[in-house]
Design a protein around this motif. Structure first.
Motif: not given
Ligand code: DO4
Ligand code: MG
Length: 279
Positions: A155-176
């Motif tokens: 999980s990319s914490k800084c992306i997730e914490c900036e805005n909950p609506l960014y959660m998919s980008q924080a959680k779903i990417y290559d090798g996540s």
């Protein structure tokens, strides 16, 4: 019984012996409500192999969807409320922890999942990243839980914490997403007092470690699978990560080159080196 998917074929481990299974298709092999007894009959006529250690492990998922649960441990709720204060997100985590409906989110397609020994990634546009050690369920098309594995919900914490609506980008990417080393197929449902632990090493030095038990999980496996299967069909079954109870302090981040090892009693150890996803 443990089932391994490897580059060289499928193997069952039973009573410290390994058997190569003749089945050509992983999706068909695991999607059976009678998986444990079926495997017993399959290995009955087989001669054990002696060279299993030389096989290259793959994730135990091919065309299955991998989903994940969130805020299922008290520790996770408290940490997320704290981290997201700046984004006014705190109350959502509190509410979902108490609510009847759990937080479930899509994590990966099976073919994208990394196995034990592979590389999990951090995003190049994220400066704080953590592994999330998660007990992972495998349920067949009918929704019966027949197996378990070890999961890492990177999980990319800084992306997730900036805005909950960014959660998919924080959680779903290559090798996540990583799963492995095997699919553990017991005769009876796995006991929830099993221990889950994590160790992150940087040049042989341990930079984060933690341990908890699965009975700290607020929800039952059947409850989580029941919600996942509401209004959804899974043609080859589905994997469901059950959430993390091991949360590093807010100044911790994994770095490229770190080794993440996550163990769960009875299942085994999922080990991955950390790399960088492409920009
Ligand atoms: O709510 C955000 C994600 C939660 C999660 O991944 C977890 O609790 O493990
Ligand atoms: Mg998680």
């Amino acid at each position: 019984m443990k089932l391994y998917r490897t580059k060289q074929g499928f193997y069952a481990e039973f009573q410290e012996e390994y058997f190569q299974l003749p089945c050509p298709d992983w999706d068909t092999l695991i999607n059976r409500d009678d998986l444990h007894s079926y495997l017993l009959t399959q290995i009955a006529g087989l001669v054990p192999v002696l060279d299993f250690e030389s096989k290259d492990l793959l994730a135990p998922a091919v065309s299955q969807e991998v989903w994940a649960s969130g805020v299922t441990y008290y520790r996770s709720k408290v940490a997320r409320m704290e981290e997201s204060k700046g984004a006014y997100g705190g109350m959502f985590y509190d509410k979902v922890y108490e609510a009847e409906r759990p937080e479930l989110f899509f994590k990966a397609l099976g073919y994208k999942v990394v196995g034990s020994g592979g590389t999990v990634n951090i995003r190049p546009d994220s400066i704080r990243n953590v592994p999330e050690p998660e007990w992972t369920l495998y349920a067949t098309t009918s929704g019966k839980i027949v197996g378990y594995t070890v999961g890492n919900d990177m999980s990319s914490k800084c992306i997730e914490c900036e805005n909950p609506l960014y959660m998919s980008q924080a959680k779903i990417y290559d090798g996540s997403a990583a799963l492995g080393p095997c699919l553990y197929v017991p005769a009876e449902p796995m006991a929830q007092n099993a221990v889950i632990s994590i160790e992150v090493r940087r040049s042989e030095r341990i930079v984060f470690q933690g341990i908890t038990t699965l009975d700290q999980l607020k929800r039952t496996p059947d409850e989580l699978i029941g919600w996942l299967y509401r209004a959804s069909t899974f043609r080859t079954g589905a994997f469901l990560m059950t959430g993390t109870g091991l949360v590093p302090s807010s100044d911790f981040t994994v770095e490229v080159g770190d080794t993440v090892a996550i163990s769960i009693d009875k299942i085994g150890k999922l080990t991955n080196v950390v790399g960088l996803a492409k920009a």
